[in-house]
Design an enzyme around this catalytic site. Sequence first.
Site, PDB file in Angstrom:
ATOM      1  N   HIS A 143     -43.728   1.684   9.026  1.00 53.41           N
ATOM      2  CA  HIS A 143     -44.212   0.592   8.183  1.00 53.41           C
ATOM      3  C   HIS A 143     -45.010   1.150   7.004  1.00 53.41           C
ATOM      4  O   HIS A 143     -45.801   2.075   7.183  1.00 53.41           O
ATOM      5  CB  HIS A 143     -45.173  -0.302   8.954  1.00 53.41           C
ATOM      6  CG  HIS A 143     -44.559  -1.259   9.910  1.00 53.41           C
ATOM      7  ND1 HIS A 143     -44.070  -0.885  11.128  1.00 53.41           N
ATOM      8  CD2 HIS A 143     -44.387  -2.599   9.835  1.00 53.41           C
ATOM      9  CE1 HIS A 143     -43.622  -1.963  11.756  1.00 53.41           C
ATOM     10  NE2 HIS A 143     -43.797  -3.027  10.999  1.00 53.41           N
ATOM     11  N   GLN A 153     -59.429   3.855 -15.719  1.00 55.26           N
ATOM     12  CA  GLN A 153     -58.383   4.575 -14.983  1.00 55.26           C
ATOM     13  C   GLN A 153     -58.586   6.081 -15.085  1.00 55.26           C
ATOM     14  O   GLN A 153     -58.435   6.809 -14.101  1.00 55.26           O
ATOM     15  CB  GLN A 153     -56.990   4.241 -15.545  1.00 55.26           C
ATOM     16  CG  GLN A 153     -56.487   2.847 -15.240  1.00 55.26           C
ATOM     17  CD  GLN A 153     -55.055   2.671 -15.730  1.00 55.26           C
ATOM     18  OE1 GLN A 153     -54.149   3.400 -15.350  1.00 55.26           O
ATOM     19  NE2 GLN A 153     -54.853   1.683 -16.593  1.00 55.26           N
TER      20      GLN A 153
HETATM   21 MN    MN Z   1     -52.910   4.361 -13.730  1.00 52.12          MN
END
Ligand code: MN
Length: 217
Positions: free
Chosen positions: A64, A206
């Site tokens: 899974h 990010q």
């Molecule tokens: Mn990214």
Amino acid sequence: MKPQFVASYDTTRKTPRWVAWRLDASWFGTATRATSFRRDPQLPTSAGQARDEDFRNSGFDRGHLCPSADRTRTDPDNDATFVFTNIVPQTRASNSGTWSTLEDDARTFAQQGKTVMLVAGPVFGVTPQAIGTGVPVPLSTFKVAVVFDTSAASPAAVTTATRVIGVLVPNTTSVSGDWRSHRVSVRAIEQLTGLDFLADVPRAVQDVVETRVDSLP
Ligand code: MN
């Protein structure tokens, strides 16, 4: 897209590219674990999907990505994870060992009131080993986990202080140890897969959270 998870599925490879889901304590209940895997009914019957027979005697588990144990609120929620759009060939050592340790810890975070946003998928070599009717075996599986302290889990809630965990677990029969010994930067997973995680988070954020390797206990 399903209530339980979102998947990008490669009907030629017959494996997911990635599966994404949200985990918080509201997903936990007393559902009984489903016992059989099935085709994902949301794909047309003409679309390639792996089958049970591909895995039988292959030496690999039906692994899974969104774990069964993350979806125990109701029996239908649990059943929803037992479709081949959520499954990759995985060694027992990874599936029941190293890989499962991060699954367990993510559930612990959720039980503590945190919200975890997860993405997981396979990484393939150039000429992967195949099982059954041509289902390729990943070299490794990746997971990206974004851990929020509350239910306010959104791109806007991600700051440079947010815990972002990347792991890359070798899909081998000898993999050992828990997930902490397999941490990598999310940027490294992006470079391996061509995916852009946290794409709705400002680029400057990010660049911080994706280049840092998690080091918390
Ligand atoms: Mn990214």
